[in-house]
Each structure stands twice: as structure tokens, then as C-alpha cells.
Design a protein around this motif. Structure first.
Motif, PDB file in Angstrom:
ATOM      1  N   ILE A 154       0.876  -1.168   0.000  1.00  0.00           N
ATOM      2  CA  ILE A 154       0.000   0.000   0.000  1.00  0.00           C
ATOM      3  C   ILE A 154       0.916   1.222   0.000  1.00  0.00           C
ATOM      4  CG2 ILE A 154      -1.753   1.331   1.224  1.00  0.00           C
ATOM      5  CD1 ILE A 154      -2.761  -1.237   2.468  1.00  0.00           C
TER       6      ILE A 154
ATOM      7  N   VAL B  28       1.052   5.163   0.366  1.00  0.00           N
ATOM      8  CA  VAL B  28       0.240   6.206   0.990  1.00  0.00           C
ATOM      9  C   VAL B  28       0.896   7.570   0.755  1.00  0.00           C
ATOM     10  CG1 VAL B  28      -0.603   7.091   3.194  1.00  0.00           C
ATOM     11  CG2 VAL B  28      -0.658   4.640   2.741  1.00  0.00           C
TER      12      VAL B  28
ATOM     13  N   THR C 101      -2.738   5.710  -2.219  1.00  0.00           N
ATOM     14  CA  THR C 101      -3.878   5.752  -1.309  1.00  0.00           C
ATOM     15  C   THR C 101      -3.722   6.987  -0.414  1.00  0.00           C
ATOM     16  OG1 THR C 101      -4.039   3.340  -1.278  1.00  0.00           O
ATOM     17  CG2 THR C 101      -5.053   4.509   0.561  1.00  0.00           C
TER      18      THR C 101
END
Length: 353
Positions: free
Chosen positions: A191, A193, A255
Motif C-alpha cells: 500500500i 500512501v 492511497t
């Protein structure tokens, strides 16, 4: 042991070597004090897959073009280390290592006193070129102490293999964040970020263009023109080949930033959670200036006021290679040469050499 020289340069990375080159051309006596055990500055501590943004010829220190790396348009960090080591030898720069500078003080005899772990140096001028790598920045995110997995900063990341098969969150929307996320995108549950949607520069923009833009912006400002925004107006992330490939394959998607860490991962404002085994903070650096604390030059925000590279409140001190506030693109290989030349010129004038 106490020794005296005209100039002490603190830091033996790219900025310190560029300073040494121009001090030698001016005929000044100097010593370069480097805390590292080996040549190469911060480049010897980067992650394995790191490459420059520019071809070798456009990533050079003053006086000597970096030789090309066979098979690579953009040289890797190991090639840069070799170049910096050879640069020291080529110009016979007097680099003492490992020497840690403990503090720079004013002396009653109009000299600056540089205290180190191996003795004292007295100098008529000092150039601080310690960079930022030794001072990584970690944001104050709620719950950071409660996270049960591994946390590391950019400076500690080395290989994607160390995280193979794991759940990894990379935090940061700059070049380091994008490159490390691209490095991990294929072998981990990643992920990525970022505080805001990532802004990729056009694929044909590399370090050559960025340096030209930064230089043009500084010239415009010096001439009283309008601020064009410089490099920041183009984007945040250079689309080097690994980043471009991961982006185009759809495995490099950002994200929004989470609001806090929890023992098993992270949580967003709406209560959504993601589990993680490791979090890599690609959140930048601050200037490593603790050795200058005895001079009491920092303002309320910890910034030392400069005119070019010269400290406004201590004309015997120059700061080199920390970013645009010490010269346009001065934190880059190709960009540090001009401010290093200016610093050497001002010091020569100060010493009437």
C-alpha cells in the motif's frame, strides 16, 4: 592536538568535495573532515536499486565529468561512490576520516574553533557541508508507538527481498517514496500512501531539465522577476524507468494518508483499517546542523539565515549543499558546483587572498 588552517570543511560528501576543488583553485589551505569511514558520502548507504535522475555527464562535480557506467544510461549509487572516491584522489583533496565534528565555536582571537573527536582545528573560515542523510524526519502520527510491526525510514531500506511476501505500507509522495514503492510493488502486498495524489513529471523530464528549471527560477528571482514555481510547478516525482514501468503496469497506485497507527497496521478517518508487517517512512530529512549549535545562529524555526551560502550573522561560516536555501539545486551533484565556487570566492575575499 590542536592544528590551524585557513578553512575547515565539515563533510566529505559531494558538497564537501566540490568545496575542496574550488578552495584549491583559490590557493587556500584547507582540510575536509568527514565522519564517514569511507569515501562516497550518503551514496554508500542508499538502497540497492537507486539510480540517478540524470546521465553521468549531467551528474558531475566541477572539473571532471563523471564517467559513464557501462550498460546504464542513469548510473547507480555504487557508480557514484566510485566516482566520489576517484574525485578525491584526482584532485588530492585532504580528507580526514573518520572524524566527527562535535561543535564549532567562536574564539577570542578571531578564529573559529572546530572541536572534533580527534582534536581541535582553528580556522579563519568554515564550510558546513554535512547534508541531511544523518537527520531523517519522522512525522508525529498518532499511534506510532503502538504499532507492533517493523518501522523504518528511507535511510534504513536496502532490498525488496527483505520484505518478500509481506504486507508493507510505504509513506511518502516524493521520489524516494515512489521509487521504493516501485521496488516493492511486485513481491509484497503493497500500500503506497501519500498526502495528496502523486504528481509525476512528464516521462521525458530528468535531472538535466530539473537543474535548468531550478537555475532559471533563481536567476529570475535574483533579477526581481516573477516566481515561476521552479521544479515544484512541474511535479513531484521523476518518472525514472522502474517508477514508469510500475505506474504503467498499474501496480503503483496511491492511497490517501491514514490518520493513525494501530497495533496491527493503520486506520483511516472513516474507520477503515489495513494490516501491515512493516511501514517505511519516506518522509524526508532535515539539515544536519547540530555541530553549529554553539554559534547560536538558528532562528525560531531552526533555520540559519543565509545570503547565498554565507551565514548572515557569521560571515566566516558558509553552508553548502542543504537545498535551494544554500544555492539553487545545491543538494545535487551537478548543482553544488556553482555555490561551492561562490563560497570559495567569498572566503578568499574575506581572507584577502
Amino acid at each position: 592536538m590542536t592544528r590551524t588552517t585557513q578553512v575547515v570543511v565539515i563533510g566529505g560528501g559531494q558538497a564537501g568535495l566540490a568545496a575542496g576543488y574550488h578552495l584549491r583553485r583559490r590557493g587556500l589551505t584547507f582540510v575536509i573532515l568527514d565522519a564517514q569511514a569511507d569515501p562516497g558520502g550518503a551514496w554508500q548507504h542508499t538502497w540497492d536499486s537507486l539510480h540517478l535522475f540524470s546521465p553521468a555527464a549531467h551528474s558531475s562535480l566541477p572539473g571532471w565529468l563523471m564517467p559513464p557506467q557501462p550498460g546504464e544510461e542513469y548510473p547507480d549509487a555504487a557508480h557514484v561512490v566510485t566516482y566520489l572516491r576517484d574525485y578525491e584522489k584526482r584532485y588530492e583533496l585532504d580528507v580526514r576520516r573518520p572524524v566527527s565534528v562535535l561543535g564549532v565555536h567562536r574564539d577570542a582571537d578571531q578564529l573559529l574553533r572546530v572541536e572534533t573527536d580527534s582534536g581541535t582545528w582553528h580556522a579563519q573560515a568554515v564550510i558546513s557541508a554535512t547534508g541531511t542523510w544523518q537527520r531523517p524526519f519522522l512525522p508525529a502520527v498518532p499511534g506510532r508507538e503502538s504499532f507492533g510491526g517493523r518501522q523504518l525510514h528511507t535511510v534504513e531500506y536496502r532490498h525488496a527481498q527483505d520484505f518478500a511476501g509481506g504486507r508493507v505500507i510505504v509513506v511518502g509522495g516524493g521520489n524516494s517514496g515512489a521509487q521504493i514503492a516501485a521496488d516493492l510493488a511486485y513481491d509484497t502486498h503493497l500500500i503506497w500512501v501519500t498526502q495528496r495524489p502523486p504528481r509525476f513529471l512528464a516521462d521525458d523530464i530528468d535531472g538535466r531539465v530539473l537543474f535548468d528549471v531550478a537555475s532559471a527560477r533563481r536567476r529570475a528571482l535574483d533579477e526581481g522577476g516573477t516566481d515561476t514555481g521552479g521544479v515544484a510547478s512541474l511535479g513531484d516525482i521523476v518518472a525514472v524507468p522502474p517508477v514508469r514501468e510500475a505506474r504503467d503496469r498499474g501496480v503503483l497506485k496511491a492511497t490517501p494518508m491514514f490518520t493513525r497507527l494501530v497495533p496491527g497496521g493503520v486506520e483511516w478517518a472513516d474507520g477503515t483499517r489495513a494490516e501491515a508487517d512493516a511501514i517505511i517512512w519516506c518522509t524526508g530529512f532535515r539539515a544536519a546542523l547540530s555541530h553549529l549549535a554553539p554559534l547560536r545562529l538558528r532562528g525560531r524555526r531552526g533555520h540559519i539565515a543565509t545570503a547565498g551560502t554565507r551565514a548572515v550573522d557569521e560571515p566566516r561560516l558558509h553552508l553548502l549543499g542543504y537545498g535551494d536555501w544554500t544555492g539553487p539545486a545545491s543538494a545535487t551533484l551537478i548543482g553544488v558546483g556553482r555555490p561551492a565556487r561562490d563560497a570559495a570566492s567569498e572566503i578568499a575575499g574575506l581572507l584577502d587572498v
